[in-house]
Design a protein around this motif. Sequence first.
Motif, PDB file in Angstrom:
ATOM      1  N   UNK A 138      18.698  44.123  47.675  1.00 55.60           N
ATOM      2  CA  UNK A 138      19.415  45.319  47.251  1.00 55.60           C
ATOM      3  C   UNK A 138      19.605  45.395  45.748  1.00 55.60           C
ATOM      4  N   UNK A 139      19.925  46.620  45.314  1.00 58.40           N
ATOM      5  CA  UNK A 139      20.281  46.846  43.929  1.00 58.40           C
ATOM      6  C   UNK A 139      21.772  46.834  43.712  1.00 58.40           C
ATOM      7  N   UNK A 140      22.530  46.408  44.709  1.00 56.13           N
ATOM      8  CA  UNK A 140      23.979  46.345  44.604  1.00 56.13           C
ATOM      9  C   UNK A 140      24.468  45.024  45.170  1.00 56.13           C
ATOM     10  N   UNK A 141      25.728  44.740  44.982  1.00 49.42           N
ATOM     11  CA  UNK A 141      26.320  43.509  45.465  1.00 49.42           C
ATOM     12  C   UNK A 141      26.988  43.736  46.813  1.00 49.42           C
ATOM     13  N   UNK A 142      27.518  42.669  47.370  1.00 54.83           N
ATOM     14  CA  UNK A 142      28.200  42.722  48.655  1.00 54.83           C
ATOM     15  C   UNK A 142      29.594  42.148  48.474  1.00 54.83           C
ATOM     16  N   UNK A 143      30.578  42.882  48.919  1.00 48.59           N
ATOM     17  CA  UNK A 143      31.942  42.405  48.794  1.00 48.59           C
ATOM     18  C   UNK A 143      32.195  41.210  49.710  1.00 48.59           C
ATOM     19  N   UNK A 144      33.221  40.460  49.378  1.00 50.56           N
ATOM     20  CA  UNK A 144      33.616  39.305  50.183  1.00 50.56           C
ATOM     21  C   UNK A 144      33.919  39.720  51.613  1.00 50.56           C
ATOM     22  N   UNK A 145      34.516  40.884  51.826  1.00 49.12           N
ATOM     23  CA  UNK A 145      34.877  41.320  53.168  1.00 49.12           C
ATOM     24  C   UNK A 145      33.648  41.450  54.074  1.00 49.12           C
ATOM     25  N   UNK A 146      32.497  41.758  53.484  1.00 49.07           N
ATOM     26  CA  UNK A 146      31.276  41.874  54.287  1.00 49.07           C
ATOM     27  C   UNK A 146      30.914  40.524  54.888  1.00 49.07           C
ATOM     28  N   UNK A 147      30.948  39.462  54.073  1.00 47.37           N
ATOM     29  CA  UNK A 147      30.607  38.123  54.559  1.00 47.37           C
ATOM     30  C   UNK A 147      31.649  37.627  55.549  1.00 47.37           C
ATOM     31  N   UNK A 148      32.907  37.880  55.270  1.00 50.85           N
ATOM     32  CA  UNK A 148      33.963  37.396  56.158  1.00 50.85           C
ATOM     33  C   UNK A 148      33.941  38.105  57.500  1.00 50.85           C
ATOM     34  N   UNK A 149      33.274  39.249  57.583  1.00 45.70           N
ATOM     35  CA  UNK A 149      33.156  39.952  58.857  1.00 45.70           C
ATOM     36  C   UNK A 149      32.034  39.431  59.728  1.00 45.70           C
ATOM     37  N   UNK A 150      31.406  38.331  59.298  1.00 44.69           N
ATOM     38  CA  UNK A 150      30.307  37.727  60.069  1.00 44.69           C
ATOM     39  C   UNK A 150      30.666  36.275  60.364  1.00 44.69           C
TER      40      UNK A 150
END
Length: 467
Positions: free
Chosen positions: A179-191
């Motif tokens: 991607x051309x953007x980042x991923x917030x911490x909440x995205x990882x914690x939701x997995x």
Amino acid sequence: MAETSTASKRSMGTDIISSLPNSLLCHILSFLPTLYAVRTSILSRQWRHLWKDLQVFDFDDTELNWSNERFALFIDAVLSQLRFPHIRNLSLSCQRGLDNNKVIDNAIDNAIGRWIRAAVGPCLQEMILYSSYGEFYPDYFDGIFTCASLVSLTLGGNLVLDVIPWVYLPLLKDLTLLLGVSVEHDFISGCPALENLYIDYYGSLYPEIHFLSTSLKRLSLFEVREFDDPIISEIQIDTPNLEYLRIFLAGSCVTSLVISDFPKIMEACLEIAPLDEHVAWLPKLIQALSKTKILDFGWWTTECLVEAPNLHLPEFSCLHELSICYSNFNSGVLIKLLCCCPKLQLLGIDINGVQYFRDQTPQSSWTQPASVPSCVMSHLNIFEFRSYSDSSEEREFLAYILQNALVLKRLIIYAKIGSFEKEEHILSEISVLPRGSSICQVEARILTRYEFSSALWLTISMLCRVI
């Protein structure tokens, strides 16, 4: 009679594949791009509607010389005729983006969202979505990030993931983000079950990047931004069960690294640009990797180690394989590393083509070590030296290893592009060097033009990012 009947059928050209159960035939078709799976309908009456039982689909517009409208109509036609409405795997690659030099209209954007929503369901296990059709926001693929059955997810292209309201993927194990953007911490914690995370950033990032996961086993972070992009103030990695780590930082300036130990780490590959900020925190990262069995340092990382003041290395008590790449060979850092690797069995050195861009040949910095690292005497079995240029420091180090490696089995030298006379010259020089191992076999080879050109092209491309 049975044997005669079987022979007779074979002589008549019986279609053995068509005699297989439909479930097995569908499994075979699932490995094909969907277009080819649909085309099997012309084979016979049995195959005419077989593709309608598929649950695995692969749509890729880069493999078709179709207009965007025709591509969209094909996907709509396939999805509307399925006998079983629940899709298990969907791969959707829409990368052409422009049609006849015109910007894709909203109708195509909405079509992609419609296809994705059609796939989301109780049976969906794997989704691959890569799109260059403008920027895609969560409204276009609503449902992906709360799909309870999803096990593998790949997202690539112009996907905006910073405004996702809610993420919960309880079974997701594999996540790939190109991607051309980042991923917030909440995205990882939701997995909560995530094991493999591969992230390739080529656009803007958040000032801070956090990887916090107790389930994560493999983490690959690639970042190839330009130097004029904003500085990343912090990268935080807290993954106590991590087994594999690969970090490639080409353009970003990361001012701070917050990291925990990796007690289960097995392999680590580091290529980190030699900026002052990176030189400051790289030793902290190396300390956390002390339990790894395989360690690979790219030439940028080695430059960081050379420039680090008062470099203190941990003991790599479990390290079996060490690969280290140089722009210009420096034996000092390597000797320090060998002294910290008591069980090292395989050592690989690669001198890439960067020195060809320098004005002067570096002076030898060889200093005879006061003692011999224990791994050299008791464990080192294989020593491979690529892009060997026969410089004075390289010869001194090579002689030092040959003399003190008491259990060495193979020494492999890949000389820089040259001639067979050079190969013979290197072999003759090595043959007269004292050897501590009576079973050591020495091989000298010349890098082919393809091997040298590939390495040089990679070096140039990496240099272009930092100039």
